[in-house]
Design a protein around this motif. Structure first.
Motif, PDB file in Angstrom:
ATOM      1  N   GLY A  64       0.816  -1.208   0.000  1.00 13.06           N
ATOM      2  CA  GLY A  64       0.000   0.000   0.000  1.00 13.06           C
ATOM      3  C   GLY A  64       0.850   1.259   0.000  1.00 13.06           C
ATOM      4  O   GLY A  64       2.042   1.240   0.317  1.00 13.06           O
ATOM      5  N   TYR A  65       0.209   2.390  -0.323  1.00 12.90           N
ATOM      6  CA  TYR A  65       0.952   3.649  -0.415  1.00 12.90           C
ATOM      7  C   TYR A  65      -0.013   4.821  -0.398  1.00 12.90           C
ATOM      8  O   TYR A  65      -1.235   4.662  -0.552  1.00 12.90           O
ATOM      9  CB  TYR A  65       1.770   3.696  -1.713  1.00 12.90           C
ATOM     10  N   SER A  66       0.554   6.001  -0.241  1.00 18.59           N
ATOM     11  CA  SER A  66      -0.214   7.230  -0.429  1.00 18.59           C
ATOM     12  C   SER A  66       0.575   8.168  -1.342  1.00 18.59           C
ATOM     13  O   SER A  66       1.812   8.135  -1.369  1.00 18.59           O
ATOM     14  CB  SER A  66      -0.501   7.920   0.906  1.00 18.59           C
ATOM     15  N   ALA A  87       3.816   2.991  -5.618  1.00 20.53           N
ATOM     16  CA  ALA A  87       3.458   4.406  -5.616  1.00 20.53           C
ATOM     17  C   ALA A  87       4.122   5.140  -6.777  1.00 20.53           C
ATOM     18  O   ALA A  87       3.506   5.996  -7.434  1.00 20.53           O
ATOM     19  CB  ALA A  87       3.870   5.044  -4.286  1.00 20.53           C
ATOM     20  N   ARG A  90       2.294   4.476  -9.999  1.00 22.16           N
ATOM     21  CA  ARG A  90       1.013   5.213 -10.060  1.00 22.16           C
ATOM     22  C   ARG A  90       1.257   6.702 -10.252  1.00 22.16           C
ATOM     23  O   ARG A  90       0.524   7.373 -11.001  1.00 22.16           O
ATOM     24  CB  ARG A  90       0.218   4.962  -8.776  1.00 22.16           C
ATOM     25  N   ILE A 106      -4.132  10.267  -3.151  1.00 22.48           N
ATOM     26  CA  ILE A 106      -4.434   8.855  -3.410  1.00 22.48           C
ATOM     27  C   ILE A 106      -3.927   8.016  -2.249  1.00 22.48           C
ATOM     28  O   ILE A 106      -2.765   8.133  -1.846  1.00 22.48           O
ATOM     29  CB  ILE A 106      -3.766   8.385  -4.719  1.00 22.48           C
ATOM     30  N   VAL A 107      -4.789   7.195  -1.712  1.00 23.29           N
ATOM     31  CA  VAL A 107      -4.391   6.180  -0.736  1.00 23.29           C
ATOM     32  C   VAL A 107      -4.847   4.852  -1.312  1.00 23.29           C
ATOM     33  O   VAL A 107      -6.035   4.643  -1.549  1.00 23.29           O
ATOM     34  CB  VAL A 107      -5.030   6.420   0.647  1.00 23.29           C
ATOM     35  N   ASN A 108      -3.915   3.965  -1.545  1.00 21.44           N
ATOM     36  CA  ASN A 108      -4.245   2.765  -2.313  1.00 21.44           C
ATOM     37  C   ASN A 108      -3.516   1.550  -1.750  1.00 21.44           C
ATOM     38  O   ASN A 108      -2.421   1.663  -1.186  1.00 21.44           O
ATOM     39  CB  ASN A 108      -3.836   2.965  -3.781  1.00 21.44           C
ATOM     40  N   GLN A 109      -4.146   0.396  -1.909  1.00 17.64           N
ATOM     41  CA  GLN A 109      -3.506  -0.872  -1.589  1.00 17.64           C
ATOM     42  C   GLN A 109      -4.138  -1.951  -2.460  1.00 17.64           C
ATOM     43  O   GLN A 109      -5.267  -1.804  -2.927  1.00 17.64           O
ATOM     44  CB  GLN A 109      -3.641  -1.211  -0.111  1.00 17.64           C
ATOM     45  N   PRO A 110      -3.415  -3.043  -2.719  1.00 19.10           N
ATOM     46  CA  PRO A 110      -3.930  -4.043  -3.664  1.00 19.10           C
ATOM     47  C   PRO A 110      -5.124  -4.814  -3.117  1.00 19.10           C
ATOM     48  O   PRO A 110      -5.216  -5.074  -1.911  1.00 19.10           O
ATOM     49  CB  PRO A 110      -2.728  -4.969  -3.876  1.00 19.10           C
ATOM     50  N   GLY A 142       0.804  -2.325 -12.320  1.00 17.43           N
ATOM     51  CA  GLY A 142       0.375  -2.754 -10.990  1.00 17.43           C
ATOM     52  C   GLY A 142       0.504  -4.229 -10.693  1.00 17.43           C
ATOM     53  O   GLY A 142      -0.066  -4.707  -9.694  1.00 17.43           O
TER      54      GLY A 142
END
Length: 290
Positions: A64-66, A87, A90, A106-110, A142
């Motif tokens: 995950g990342y922001s 990150a 993206r 953006i805050v994302n994780q798979p 990704g």
């Protein structure tokens, strides 16, 4: 199938962690910056990277990342090197070809653990550059694993030092296998981008090259003539096969140090003719096999 050794080796878990640093190597942040730099258009905003806990996300997935972009600068935050690599991939999508960055938070994780691409390099020859290009695309889209089908009846592309005669060559003497240097580069190239390069050595079927090249180890010996011959599949009744495969799989594990898995195929095994071998009945009786 391979009864004793292959089942034990079907999934090999290695202790190494992805993006483990070697002496003198770049730090994870420096490595991701170096991977990202050639893809940034001239005039792109400053890209800052922070490796550590992501504020407000204590249970974030390790990938995950922001991303925080105000158009003038872009901040990437992740708790692991894999997350930072994701990150970066993206963030590249936020920057147009003029170097202008969108404003974004953006805050994302798979959503899935295994996001992979399989490349059949044993039946459809690929150069090391082809594989590098595929790894680059996997990173940018990704994915987190690239599976290499290294061996089959057509080609054996892994450069074994213990069994160099397994490596495939073309009719013109052209090399049809990877070198250790090429694989070392590809594993490091993938690792920096958060990609595990997963090797596959297909057995006991789809092992035609192995059996033809070394029938003494993977095939059988005619008791009347003493000559070695191919059985089409790895001969489970040949005791030498197990020791040889232990060595071979050990080499593969050493080269592909950033993968948690080694795939052994184990598909489409036709072993009916093994029953005709004189050593087969004795082997089955010894190990109480049907």
């Amino acid at each position: 199938g391979m009864i004793r050794s292959a089942l034990a080796l079907l999934v090999i878990l290695l202790s190494g962690q992805a993006m483990a640093q070697e002496p003198g190597a770049l730090s994870p942040v420096e490595a991701v910056q170096a991977a990202m730099a050639p893809l940034l258009p001239e005039g792109s905003p400053t890209i800052e990277m922070e490796l550590g806990p992501v504020a407000g996300m204590p249970r974030m997935h390790r990938e995950g990342y922001s991303i925080r972009s105000d158009g003038e600068s872009v901040l990437l935050q992740a708790s692991t090197a894999q997350g930072l690599a994701a990150a970066a991939a993206r963030a590249l999508q936020l920057i147009d070809d003029q170097g202008r960055a969108e404003e974004a938070l953006i805050v994302n994780q798979p959503a899935t653990e295994w996001r992979g691409l399989m490349i059949d390099v044993a039946r459809f020859p690929h150069t090391a550059q082809d594989v590098e290009n595929a790894i680059q695309l996997a990173w940018l889209t990704g994915l987190n694993r690239v599976h290499l089908h290294l061996t089959d009846d057509q080609l054996f592309t892994f450069p074994s030092e213990a069994f160099p005669e397994l490596a495939s060559w073309g009719p013109e003497g052209d090399r049809r296998h990877f070198t250790r240097e090429e694989l070392d580069h590809l594993v490091r190239f993938a690792d920096v981008r958060g990609i595990q390069l997963v090797p596959e050595v297909d057995m006991p079927a789809h092992a035609g090259v192995m059996v033809r090249a070394r029938p003494d180890l993977f095939g059988t010996t005619d008791p009347s003539s003493g000559e070695s011959r191919s059985t089409g599949v790895v001969n489970m009744a040949n005791e030498q096969a197990y020791a040889s495969l232990d060595v071979l799989i050990g080499e593969v594990a050493e080269v592909f140090w950033n993968s948690n898995y080694i795939h052994l195929g184990a598909d489409e095994v036709y072993a009916g003719h093994l029953r005709e071998l004189p050593e087969y009945a004795a082997y089955c009786e010894k190990y109480k096999l049907p």
